[in-house]
Design an enzyme around this catalytic site. Structure first.
Site, short mmCIF file in Angstrom:
data_model
loop_
_atom_site.label_atom_id
_atom_site.label_comp_id
_atom_site.label_asym_id
_atom_site.label_seq_id
_atom_site.Cartn_x
_atom_site.Cartn_y
_atom_site.Cartn_z
N LYS A 1 7.89 -42.44 35.87
CA LYS A 1 7.75 -41.01 35.64
C LYS A 1 9.10 -40.34 35.38
O LYS A 1 9.22 -39.12 35.45
CB LYS A 1 7.06 -40.36 36.85
CG LYS A 1 5.64 -40.91 37.08
CD LYS A 1 5.01 -40.29 38.31
CE LYS A 1 3.63 -40.89 38.54
NZ LYS A 1 3.01 -40.35 39.76
N ARG B 1 -3.17 -39.07 49.74
CA ARG B 1 -3.55 -38.84 48.35
C ARG B 1 -5.07 -38.85 48.23
O ARG B 1 -5.77 -39.38 49.10
CB ARG B 1 -2.96 -39.93 47.44
CG ARG B 1 -1.48 -40.18 47.64
CD ARG B 1 -0.61 -39.00 47.22
NE ARG B 1 -0.67 -38.73 45.81
CZ ARG B 1 0.08 -39.32 44.89
NH1 ARG B 1 0.97 -40.24 45.26
NH2 ARG B 1 -0.01 -38.99 43.62
#
Ligand SMILES: [Zn+2]
Length: 278
Positions: free
Chosen positions: A52, A258
């Site tokens: 990322k 998450r």
């Protein structure tokens, strides 16, 4: 947060617009003023995505490092560049295009040693042809953490985000709570190859589609998914909705902080019957 395919698309876009061109770089907001001065007036030689993380390399050996985080975004266009508006962290201008960056988690200039350190703390990126998935597998088989959490750990697999982690486990029929040490080599090979194929398709399309051709809206004669993330998926953000394969309501639960989504029937716990777990 953007997943790796978005960052690879940005790297390709910025290479197309700026590689080989001399650029001016500044920080109208001021927070990146010192960094901008280090690369302003230099030629951008190449761009690169690693998970990322986005890197712009310059002809003086320095690199601009950007991590968008949750709120970062780029915009670009043709001259003249617009007057600075809002919290404009970084502005890059060449003779043919301009680029603006707002709200990133990281925007900094790195020397080659710092770039190497950044790469050193990242795992294998399925979108990079130079990626070696073997070290990640050695660490996964040594871990008791759930495979879902391991896939999201950027030091294991760089660039895999929530959507790909949830979807690739569904496609493998794998219980997301399976500890890493129970992932066999054939299973890892399958996960890695599928992640690679799905993410490459994401780069090509600019959206995440994970359903096989037999489960598209057309094939199933169902309405297309409506979600700001777009794309046809099996489990991600479909809690309570019927599984496209077996009809079981999709389950949801926090795991490692998450959002995990899975089909209890298609992804049974090892050794357990369908829906007999937790
Ligand atoms: Zn199912």
């Amino acid at each position: 947060m953007p997943e790796g395919h978005t960052i690879h698309r940005l790297a390709a876009r910025h290479r197309e617009l700026f590689a080989g061109r001399r650029v001016t770089v500044d920080s109208p907001q001021g927070r990146f003023a010192a960094g901008a001065a280090l690369v302003c007036g230099r030629t951008l030689t190449d761009t690169e995505a690693y998970g990322k993380h986005l890197l712009h390399h310059f002809d003086n050996g320095l690199s601009l490092h950007v991590h968008l985080g949750l709120y970062g975004r780029f915009t670009d266009g043709e001259p003249p560049p617009p007057a600075p508006v809002g919290e404009l962290r970084m502005r890059m201008v060449a003779d043919t295009h301009w680029l603006e960056l707002r709200g990133p988690t990281a925007c900094e200039v790195l020397d080659p040693g710092a770039v190497a350190a950044l790469r050193g703390r990242l795992g294998a990126d399925p979108l990079r042809d130079d990626a070696d998935p073997a070290p990640a597998y050695r660490r996964i088989t040594a871990s008791t953490r759930p495979v879902f959490a391991l896939l999201l750990d950027q030091s294991m697999v760089a660039g895999c985000g929530l959507i790909y982690a949830n979807e690739v486990l569904f496609r493998a029929g794998l219980d997301p709570y399976t500890p890493g040490r129970l992932i066999g080599p054939a299973c890892w090979d399958e996960l890695w190859a599928d992640l690679r194929a799905l993410m490459k398709e994401g780069v090509a399309r600019g959206r995440i589609d994970t359903v096989h051709t037999t489960h598209t809206p057309e094939a199933m004669r169902r309405a297309p998914r409506v979600d700001r993330h777009g794309g046809e998926v099996y489990v991600y953000r479909r809690p309570g909705q019927p599984c496209h394969v077996c009809g079981t309501p999709i389950a949801r639960g926090p795991l490692a902080g998450r959002n995990l989504y899975w089909c209890p029937s298609c992804q049974p716990a090892p050794g357990a019957g369908p829906a007999s777990r937790r």
